[in-house]
Design an enzyme around this catalytic site. Structure first.
Site, mmCIF file in Angstrom:
data_model
loop_
_atom_site.group_PDB
_atom_site.id
_atom_site.type_symbol
_atom_site.label_atom_id
_atom_site.label_comp_id
_atom_site.label_asym_id
_atom_site.label_seq_id
_atom_site.Cartn_x
_atom_site.Cartn_y
_atom_site.Cartn_z
ATOM 1 N N HIS A 41 14.614 -5.794 -9.061
ATOM 2 C CA HIS A 41 13.920 -6.940 -8.438
ATOM 3 C C HIS A 41 14.940 -8.015 -8.063
ATOM 4 O O HIS A 41 14.888 -8.588 -6.972
ATOM 5 C CB HIS A 41 12.918 -7.585 -9.410
ATOM 6 N N LYS A 64 -3.452 -3.341 -14.752
ATOM 7 C CA LYS A 64 -2.573 -2.762 -15.769
ATOM 8 C C LYS A 64 -2.452 -3.737 -16.940
ATOM 9 O O LYS A 64 -2.373 -4.944 -16.733
ATOM 10 C CB LYS A 64 -1.165 -2.536 -15.190
ATOM 11 N N ARG A 101 12.376 2.324 -3.444
ATOM 12 C CA ARG A 101 13.434 2.978 -4.205
ATOM 13 C C ARG A 101 13.618 4.415 -3.751
ATOM 14 O O ARG A 101 14.740 4.875 -3.552
ATOM 15 C CB ARG A 101 13.098 2.970 -5.699
ATOM 16 N N SER A 132 10.087 -1.442 -14.124
ATOM 17 C CA SER A 132 9.650 -2.188 -15.314
ATOM 18 C C SER A 132 9.041 -1.220 -16.325
ATOM 19 O O SER A 132 9.262 -1.334 -17.531
ATOM 20 C CB SER A 132 8.608 -3.240 -14.930
HETATM 21 O O1 PNS Z 1 5.098 -4.791 -8.583
HETATM 22 P P1 PNS Z 1 3.859 -4.090 -8.121
HETATM 23 O O2 PNS Z 1 2.929 -3.864 -9.289
HETATM 24 O O3 PNS Z 1 4.171 -2.812 -7.377
HETATM 25 O O4 PNS Z 1 3.122 -5.088 -7.094
HETATM 26 C C1 PNS Z 1 1.900 -4.728 -6.496
HETATM 27 C C2 PNS Z 1 1.271 -5.914 -5.719
HETATM 28 C C3 PNS Z 1 1.142 -7.129 -6.601
HETATM 29 C C4 PNS Z 1 2.146 -6.239 -4.535
HETATM 30 C C5 PNS Z 1 -0.128 -5.434 -5.235
HETATM 31 O O5 PNS Z 1 -0.835 -4.880 -6.306
HETATM 32 C C6 PNS Z 1 -0.962 -6.527 -4.581
HETATM 33 O O6 PNS Z 1 -0.627 -7.058 -3.548
HETATM 34 N N1 PNS Z 1 -2.081 -6.888 -5.213
HETATM 35 C C7 PNS Z 1 -2.973 -7.935 -4.744
HETATM 36 C C8 PNS Z 1 -4.327 -7.392 -4.319
HETATM 37 C C9 PNS Z 1 -4.404 -7.112 -2.837
HETATM 38 O O7 PNS Z 1 -4.054 -7.922 -2.009
HETATM 39 N N2 PNS Z 1 -4.942 -5.887 -2.499
HETATM 40 C C10 PNS Z 1 -5.221 -5.464 -1.143
HETATM 41 C C11 PNS Z 1 -4.053 -5.086 -0.273
HETATM 42 S S1 PNS Z 1 -3.166 -3.663 -0.770
#
Ligand code: PNS
Length: 165
Positions: free
Chosen positions: A13, A37, A86, A124
């Site tokens: 990150h 989660k 990645r 993570s």
């Molecule tokens: O680090 P991560 O867990 O891969 O991040 C995921 C994240 C936070 C980017 C994603 O879960 C997110 O944007 N969640 C917010 C909900 C949302 O907007 N959902 C609809 C579009 S996909």
């Protein structure tokens, strides 16, 4: 805006944040609050950890959000969502999210950066698994985060010993 769970922030990150901060005038690192989660660190702890590590970057801010990412980005006047890839295994989920986000708000672009080769295996989830099983995570997370993880897992270990005795 660089969104994520950051439970906890890793050097992968951090690499992306450093590179993103050179590409944009301002970068907001935004932590998802309502994650399904089960998180190891609370939102307050994750915010503190990110701020501790990122205070040296004058154009990087840390905040958190609930609900739709694109709505939060629009409210903060962010026009680009930054995400890291990645390996090919990340691609499918990222493509789906990027297309959904574009459908919701076409004016917001998703920009992907390839993870640095030294970081392409770090997540993570794996960091938590390795330290939970007693492995060495030096170099995978910032030192201050490593210290918090060691503390959290030694406390959990002690609680386990207390429970089992
Ligand atoms: O680090 P991560 O867990 O891969 O991040 C995921 C994240 C936070 C980017 C994603 O879960 C997110 O944007 N969640 C917010 C909900 C949302 O907007 N959902 C609809 C579009 S996909």
């Amino acid at each position: 805006m660089y969104p994520g769970s950051f439970d906890p922030i890793t050097n992968g990150h951090l690499d992306l944040i450093q590179r993103g901060s050179r590409m944009f005038d301002k970068l907001i690192v935004s932590i998802l609050r309502n994650d399904s989660k089960q998180a190891l660190f609370s939102i307050e702890e994750r915010t503190a950890m990110l701020r501790e590590v990122l205070h040296i970057y004058p154009n990087v801010e840390v905040d958190s959000f609930d609900g739709l990412l694109v709505d939060h980005a629009a409210a903060q006047e962010a026009t680009v969502l930054l995400r890291g890839i990645r390996a090919i295994s990340d691609y499918e989920k990222e493509l789906q999210m990027a297309l959904m986000n574009r459908r919701l708000r076409p004016e917001i672009e998703t920009l992907f950066l390839m993870a640095g080769e030294a970081h392409s295996f770090i997540s993570s989830r794996l960091v938590k698994e390795v330290i939970g099983l007693g492995g060495n995570i030096k170099g995978l997370v910032p030192p201050s985060v490593e210290a918090r993880l060691l503390k959290r897992f030694s406390a959990a270990g002690a609680a386990g010993i207390r429970r089992n005795s």
